[in-house]
Design an enzyme around this catalytic site. Structure first.
Site, PDB file in Angstrom:
ATOM      1  N   ARG A 145       0.819  -1.216   0.000  1.00 54.25           N
ATOM      2  CA  ARG A 145       0.000   0.000   0.000  1.00 54.25           C
ATOM      3  C   ARG A 145       0.851   1.263   0.000  1.00 54.25           C
ATOM      4  O   ARG A 145       0.326   2.373  -0.093  1.00 54.25           O
ATOM      5  CB  ARG A 145      -0.917   0.026   1.237  1.00 54.25           C
ATOM      6  CG  ARG A 145      -1.865  -1.157   1.332  1.00 54.25           C
ATOM      7  CD  ARG A 145      -2.668  -1.136   2.623  1.00 54.25           C
ATOM      8  NE  ARG A 145      -3.851  -0.318   2.529  1.00 54.25           N
ATOM      9  CZ  ARG A 145      -5.088  -0.779   2.305  1.00 54.25           C
ATOM     10  NH1 ARG A 145      -5.287  -2.075   2.173  1.00 54.25           N
ATOM     11  NH2 ARG A 145      -6.106   0.036   2.234  1.00 54.25           N
ATOM     12  N   TYR A 148       0.628   4.263  -2.488  1.00 61.09           N
ATOM     13  CA  TYR A 148      -0.462   5.240  -2.302  1.00 61.09           C
ATOM     14  C   TYR A 148      -0.223   6.069  -1.037  1.00 61.09           C
ATOM     15  O   TYR A 148      -0.258   7.301  -1.070  1.00 61.09           O
ATOM     16  CB  TYR A 148      -1.784   4.492  -2.190  1.00 61.09           C
ATOM     17  CG  TYR A 148      -3.013   5.375  -2.125  1.00 61.09           C
ATOM     18  CD1 TYR A 148      -3.387   6.158  -3.223  1.00 61.09           C
ATOM     19  CD2 TYR A 148      -3.812   5.415  -0.991  1.00 61.09           C
ATOM     20  CE1 TYR A 148      -4.529   6.948  -3.173  1.00 61.09           C
ATOM     21  CE2 TYR A 148      -4.957   6.203  -0.937  1.00 61.09           C
ATOM     22  CZ  TYR A 148      -5.314   6.969  -2.029  1.00 61.09           C
ATOM     23  OH  TYR A 148      -6.439   7.754  -1.988  1.00 61.09           O
ATOM     24  N   ASN A 193     -17.573  -4.175  -4.912  1.00 65.02           N
ATOM     25  CA  ASN A 193     -17.476  -5.642  -4.946  1.00 65.02           C
ATOM     26  C   ASN A 193     -18.728  -6.290  -4.364  1.00 65.02           C
ATOM     27  O   ASN A 193     -19.338  -7.156  -4.984  1.00 65.02           O
ATOM     28  CB  ASN A 193     -16.261  -6.121  -4.139  1.00 65.02           C
ATOM     29  CG  ASN A 193     -15.042  -6.335  -5.013  1.00 65.02           C
ATOM     30  OD1 ASN A 193     -15.024  -5.941  -6.174  1.00 65.02           O
ATOM     31  ND2 ASN A 193     -14.012  -6.955  -4.458  1.00 65.02           N
ATOM     32  N   PHE A 194     -19.101  -5.868  -3.163  1.00 68.47           N
ATOM     33  CA  PHE A 194     -20.260  -6.481  -2.501  1.00 68.47           C
ATOM     34  C   PHE A 194     -21.551  -6.222  -3.287  1.00 68.47           C
ATOM     35  O   PHE A 194     -22.383  -7.110  -3.432  1.00 68.47           O
ATOM     36  CB  PHE A 194     -20.422  -5.951  -1.070  1.00 68.47           C
ATOM     37  CG  PHE A 194     -19.447  -6.531  -0.065  1.00 68.47           C
ATOM     38  CD1 PHE A 194     -18.528  -7.513  -0.429  1.00 68.47           C
ATOM     39  CD2 PHE A 194     -19.446  -6.095   1.266  1.00 68.47           C
ATOM     40  CE1 PHE A 194     -17.627  -8.044   0.505  1.00 68.47           C
ATOM     41  CE2 PHE A 194     -18.569  -6.622   2.200  1.00 68.47           C
ATOM     42  CZ  PHE A 194     -17.654  -7.591   1.824  1.00 68.47           C
ATOM     43  N   GLY A 208     -10.403 -11.878   5.287  1.00 68.59           N
ATOM     44  CA  GLY A 208     -10.146 -12.131   6.701  1.00 68.59           C
ATOM     45  C   GLY A 208     -11.442 -12.544   7.386  1.00 68.59           C
ATOM     46  O   GLY A 208     -12.365 -13.056   6.750  1.00 68.59           O
ATOM     47  N   ASP A 209     -11.523 -12.273   8.710  1.00 65.77           N
ATOM     48  CA  ASP A 209     -12.753 -12.668   9.420  1.00 65.77           C
ATOM     49  C   ASP A 209     -13.831 -11.587   9.343  1.00 65.77           C
ATOM     50  O   ASP A 209     -14.931 -11.754   9.869  1.00 65.77           O
ATOM     51  CB  ASP A 209     -12.436 -13.044  10.884  1.00 65.77           C
ATOM     52  CG  ASP A 209     -11.903 -11.858  11.683  1.00 65.77           C
ATOM     53  OD1 ASP A 209     -11.882 -10.718  11.153  1.00 65.77           O
ATOM     54  OD2 ASP A 209     -11.485 -12.054  12.842  1.00 65.77           O
ATOM     55  N   GLY A 210     -13.512 -10.480   8.666  1.00 65.67           N
ATOM     56  CA  GLY A 210     -14.510  -9.414   8.477  1.00 65.67           C
ATOM     57  C   GLY A 210     -14.687  -8.532   9.699  1.00 65.67           C
ATOM     58  O   GLY A 210     -15.614  -7.718   9.755  1.00 65.67           O
ATOM     59  N   ARG A 214     -14.431  -0.029   8.774  1.00 61.61           N
ATOM     60  CA  ARG A 214     -14.323   1.157   7.922  1.00 61.61           C
ATOM     61  C   ARG A 214     -15.535   2.034   8.236  1.00 61.61           C
ATOM     62  O   ARG A 214     -16.536   1.565   8.770  1.00 61.61           O
ATOM     63  CB  ARG A 214     -14.337   0.798   6.428  1.00 61.61           C
ATOM     64  CG  ARG A 214     -13.162  -0.013   5.926  1.00 61.61           C
ATOM     65  CD  ARG A 214     -11.848   0.737   5.976  1.00 61.61           C
ATOM     66  NE  ARG A 214     -10.745  -0.010   5.365  1.00 61.61           N
ATOM     67  CZ  ARG A 214      -9.989  -0.897   6.009  1.00 61.61           C
ATOM     68  NH1 ARG A 214     -10.206  -1.181   7.290  1.00 61.61           N
ATOM     69  NH2 ARG A 214      -8.994  -1.495   5.371  1.00 61.61           N
ATOM     70  N   ARG A 278     -10.686   1.885  11.099  1.00 61.57           N
ATOM     71  CA  ARG A 278     -10.587   3.231  10.516  1.00 61.57           C
ATOM     72  C   ARG A 278     -11.867   3.987  10.819  1.00 61.57           C
ATOM     73  O   ARG A 278     -12.959   3.517  10.518  1.00 61.57           O
ATOM     74  CB  ARG A 278     -10.354   3.156   9.017  1.00 61.57           C
ATOM     75  CG  ARG A 278     -10.198   4.533   8.393  1.00 61.57           C
ATOM     76  CD  ARG A 278     -10.010   4.464   6.911  1.00 61.57           C
ATOM     77  NE  ARG A 278      -8.747   3.842   6.537  1.00 61.57           N
ATOM     78  CZ  ARG A 278      -8.564   3.255   5.349  1.00 61.57           C
ATOM     79  NH1 ARG A 278      -9.538   3.194   4.479  1.00 61.57           N
ATOM     80  NH2 ARG A 278      -7.402   2.740   5.047  1.00 61.57           N
TER      81      ARG A 278
HETATM   82  N1  UDP Z   1     -12.774  -6.025   1.508  1.00 60.90           N
HETATM   83  C1  UDP Z   1     -13.441  -7.233   1.598  1.00 60.90           C
HETATM   84  N2  UDP Z   1     -13.932  -7.799   0.460  1.00 60.90           N
HETATM   85  C2  UDP Z   1     -13.807  -7.231  -0.756  1.00 60.90           C
HETATM   86  C3  UDP Z   1     -13.128  -5.980  -0.864  1.00 60.90           C
HETATM   87  C4  UDP Z   1     -12.615  -5.424   0.291  1.00 60.90           C
HETATM   88  O1  UDP Z   1     -13.586  -7.813   2.697  1.00 60.90           O
HETATM   89  O2  UDP Z   1     -14.297  -7.815  -1.729  1.00 60.90           O
HETATM   90  C5  UDP Z   1     -12.265  -5.407   2.735  1.00 60.90           C
HETATM   91  C6  UDP Z   1     -10.797  -5.007   2.689  1.00 60.90           C
HETATM   92  O3  UDP Z   1      -9.984  -6.091   3.095  1.00 60.90           O
HETATM   93  C7  UDP Z   1     -10.765  -3.870   3.674  1.00 60.90           C
HETATM   94  C8  UDP Z   1     -12.137  -3.208   3.522  1.00 60.90           C
HETATM   95  O4  UDP Z   1     -12.964  -4.187   2.908  1.00 60.90           O
HETATM   96  O5  UDP Z   1     -10.637  -4.326   4.992  1.00 60.90           O
HETATM   97  C9  UDP Z   1     -12.131  -1.958   2.680  1.00 60.90           C
HETATM   98  O6  UDP Z   1     -11.433  -2.238   1.499  1.00 60.90           O
HETATM   99  P1  UDP Z   1     -11.396  -1.267   0.262  1.00 60.90           P
HETATM  100  O7  UDP Z   1     -10.603  -1.970  -0.807  1.00 60.90           O
HETATM  101  O8  UDP Z   1     -12.751  -0.811  -0.071  1.00 60.90           O
HETATM  102  O9  UDP Z   1     -10.602   0.030   0.732  1.00 60.90           O
HETATM  103  P2  UDP Z   1      -9.561   0.397   1.891  1.00 60.90           P
HETATM  104  O10 UDP Z   1     -10.384   0.990   2.968  1.00 60.90           O
HETATM  105  O11 UDP Z   1      -8.848  -0.856   2.353  1.00 60.90           O
HETATM  106  O12 UDP Z   1      -8.650   1.346   1.232  1.00 60.90           O
END
Ligand code: UDP
Length: 321
Positions: A145, A148, A193-194, A208-210, A214, A278
């Site tokens: 990362r 960025y 994505n979702f 991960g475990d979700g 955010r 975050r």
């Molecule tokens: N994430 C996820 N599934 C996905 C895409 C993202 O679980 O299909 C998770 C990702 O691991 C992160 C959060 O969602 O913890 C937000 O990811 P995103 O890529 O939207 O932006 P970030 O906040 O990481 O810049």
């Protein structure tokens, strides 16, 4: 910004850039959007093409540029999703460094007000929670990362140097996760994505475990905050984001509810250095700008549903061709 003056938006064909162009035109400004279309889409600006107050130029700001006199510079050019900036790491570093110098040089030449889009990624995988502007962050300078995070930290440093050295009238917005219409369906971010997966009946991929969190801001709230910051005289960074925090699992459930989808969740590996939490502390924005978001996640997802539905259909059709 009540007088019809000329505003330049770098990254004007991007998700936030294009919404910003709309808002500036609506406020009566003449707007020139520039973009190299690396991750932006010209179609995000189609509806403005015939507006006499609007102009688009395809241009690479990593080269010095000058589009004539402007009164405002909004520097929004940069790949912004993890998938995009990892695919275009060097371009991300260049636009954060070279592009930022060139955008600041334009603001300096024309004595224009300047606002740059920075990011919550400046805080990295934060150890302070929620994140205040005074927090210096916890960033891996060499991880995936970093292209960025460090580009944006460099952008902030350069902006402050132009403010201190050349007295350019600068502002820095630290933008947290924002969503809404015109996000690219395939940019890999969690909400597109979702939404795409839910609308197609595919499994939602929870990394991960979700339990990572955010805080999601709907685009109209974000733009309102950015415009208020542009009108202020605050030179230090200001968090512009929604302070309501969700785990990614909760986010998945909201998406399933709004789309009325029967999709299941599927866990996939957590990407390296994925921030565990975050959430912006927006005390500064509230106090200084009288701003706070109004649209909660469920409402914002409903407002975005039409767009994602159309985008998902178009994407399926083009994939079948
Ligand atoms: N994430 C996820 N599934 C996905 C895409 C993202 O679980 O299909 C998770 C990702 O691991 C992160 C959060 O969602 O913890 C937000 O990811 P995103 O890529 O939207 O932006 P970030 O906040 O990481 O810049």
């Amino acid at each position: 910004m009540t007088d019809p003056r000329r505003a330049l938006v770098t990254g004007g064909a991007g998700f936030l850039g294009s919404h910003l162009c709309d808002a500036l035109v609506a406020e009566g400004h003449n707007v020139i959007a520039i973009d190299n279309l690396l991750t932006g889409k010209a179609s995000n600006l189609d509806h403005l093409r015939n507006d006499a107050r609007f102009e688009f130029r395809r241009l690479d700001i990593n080269q010095p540029f000058d589009c004539g006199e402007v009164h405002y510079v909004f520097h929004f050019a940069c790949p912004a999703s993890p998938v995009d900036y990892m695919a275009h790491g060097i371009a991300t570093l260049k636009v954060g460094s070279l592009g930022t110098f060139h955008a600041l040089d334009v603001a300096r030449k024309y004595n224009a007000k300047y606002l740059v889009s920075s990011t919550s990624e400046c805080y990295g995988d934060p150890l302070e929670h929620p994140q205040k502007e005074t927090y210096w962050g916890h960033v891996n300078p060499i991880g995936p990362r970093s292209v960025y995070d460090e580009a944006k930290r460099f952008t902030e440093a350069t902006t402050m140097a132009y403010y201190r050295t050349h007295k350019v009238d600068t502002r820095i917005a630290r933008i947290f996760n924002t969503y809404g219409p015109r996000m690219q369906l395939n940019d890999g971010r969690v909400i597109p994505n979702f939404m795409k997966q839910a609308l197609r009946g595919e499994d939602l991929t929870v990394y991960g475990d979700g339990s990572q969190t955010r805080s999601f801001c709907y685009v109209s709230d974000e733009i309102e905050g950015l415009l208020r910051l542009a009108k202020s005289s605050e030179h230090l960074p200001v968090n512009i984001g929604n302070p309501t925090e969700f785990t990614i699992l909760e986010c998945a459930k909201r998406v399933l509810a709004v789309t009325e989808s029967k999709s299941k969740l599927r866990h996939e590996p957590l990407p390296q250095d994925d921030p565990k939490q975050r959430r912006p502390d927006i005390t500064k924005a509230r106090t200084l700008l009288g701003w706070e978001p109004k649209i909660d996640l469920e409402t914002g997802l409903r407002l975005s549903l039409d767009y994602f539905q159309k985008a998902a259909e178009e994407n399926t059709i083009s994939a079948q061709r």
